[in-house]
Design a protein around this motif. Sequence first.
Motif, PDB file in Angstrom:
ATOM      1  N   ILE A 143      -2.599   2.126   6.324  1.00  0.00           N
ATOM      2  CA  ILE A 143      -1.204   2.005   5.896  1.00  0.00           C
ATOM      3  C   ILE A 143      -0.262   2.115   7.090  1.00  0.00           C
ATOM      4  O   ILE A 143       0.680   1.326   7.231  1.00  0.00           O
ATOM      5  N   ILE A 144      -0.506   3.061   7.968  1.00  0.00           N
ATOM      6  CA  ILE A 144       0.353   3.237   9.148  1.00  0.00           C
ATOM      7  C   ILE A 144       0.300   2.005  10.040  1.00  0.00           C
ATOM      8  O   ILE A 144       1.337   1.512  10.494  1.00  0.00           O
ATOM      9  N   ILE A 145      -0.888   1.495  10.282  1.00  0.00           N
ATOM     10  CA  ILE A 145      -1.015   0.310  11.141  1.00  0.00           C
ATOM     11  C   ILE A 145      -0.293  -0.874  10.516  1.00  0.00           C
ATOM     12  O   ILE A 145       0.445  -1.596  11.197  1.00  0.00           O
ATOM     13  N   GLU A 146      -0.470  -1.083   9.234  1.00  0.00           N
ATOM     14  CA  GLU A 146       0.119  -2.256   8.594  1.00  0.00           C
ATOM     15  C   GLU A 146       1.627  -2.130   8.392  1.00  0.00           C
ATOM     16  O   GLU A 146       2.352  -3.123   8.534  1.00  0.00           O
ATOM     17  N   LYS A 173       0.812  -1.214   0.000  1.00  0.00           N
ATOM     18  CA  LYS A 173       0.000   0.000   0.000  1.00  0.00           C
ATOM     19  C   LYS A 173       0.847   1.267   0.000  1.00  0.00           C
ATOM     20  O   LYS A 173       0.504   2.252  -0.647  1.00  0.00           O
ATOM     21  N   LEU A 174       1.949   1.263   0.736  1.00  0.00           N
ATOM     22  CA  LEU A 174       2.761   2.472   0.872  1.00  0.00           C
ATOM     23  C   LEU A 174       3.726   2.681  -0.287  1.00  0.00           C
ATOM     24  O   LEU A 174       3.911   3.803  -0.761  1.00  0.00           O
ATOM     25  N   PHE A 175       4.357   1.606  -0.764  1.00  0.00           N
ATOM     26  CA  PHE A 175       5.397   1.732  -1.785  1.00  0.00           C
ATOM     27  C   PHE A 175       5.083   1.033  -3.109  1.00  0.00           C
ATOM     28  O   PHE A 175       5.846   1.161  -4.059  1.00  0.00           O
ATOM     29  N   HIS A 199      -0.238  -1.525  -5.502  1.00  0.00           N
ATOM     30  CA  HIS A 199      -0.518  -0.388  -6.386  1.00  0.00           C
ATOM     31  C   HIS A 199      -0.109   0.947  -5.787  1.00  0.00           C
ATOM     32  O   HIS A 199      -0.391   1.993  -6.363  1.00  0.00           O
ATOM     33  N   GLY A 200       0.550   0.934  -4.629  1.00  0.00           N
ATOM     34  CA  GLY A 200       0.974   2.175  -3.998  1.00  0.00           C
ATOM     35  C   GLY A 200      -0.195   2.920  -3.386  1.00  0.00           C
ATOM     36  O   GLY A 200      -1.344   2.463  -3.427  1.00  0.00           O
ATOM     37  N   PRO A 201       0.088   4.083  -2.811  1.00  0.00           N
ATOM     38  CA  PRO A 201      -0.950   4.826  -2.088  1.00  0.00           C
ATOM     39  C   PRO A 201      -2.145   5.245  -2.947  1.00  0.00           C
ATOM     40  O   PRO A 201      -3.287   5.121  -2.520  1.00  0.00           O
TER      41      PRO A 201
END
Length: 151
Positions: free
Chosen positions: A64-67, A32-34, A40-42
């Motif tokens: 995203i932060i939690i994961e 999710k982040l990269f 697929h990214g953010p």
Amino acid sequence: MKDRILFTHDTWSLTIVRAFLALVIWPHGAQKLFGWFGGHGPAGFMDAFQMMSGLPGWLGWLVIIIEFVGAMCLLLGFWVRFWGLALIGLFAGIILTVHLPNGFFMNWSGNQSGEGFEYHLLIIGMAWALVVGGAGNLSVDQSMANQERKF
């Protein structure tokens, strides 16, 4: 209060649960982040998140932060009870907003409209074990709790 949050049982079983939970969750955050591991990214995640859940985009950043960050903190054993509760909330929300209509089982045979929630219950169970027991051995929490006891 802080001592209660950091306290952990001196056991390797919690360390193993913590490490494997982090290793399962972190790649999802990295997708999710990269955009790593076929993600697929953010931007791609936010579009899918808002479409599937109907929730505002800022909650997608919380996912995203939690994961990603939460999984790294779990691996290190840092504030494990906090991140465990965050994962419980996240995966309960995932079940309720996306997977509940698909039933319990994963979609192994392709007969369902989507994936069931059995995997999500495993994550909740592992996270709950960490909330109850703490981080276990080789954790920042254990080191910090031992430091506080010395003073």
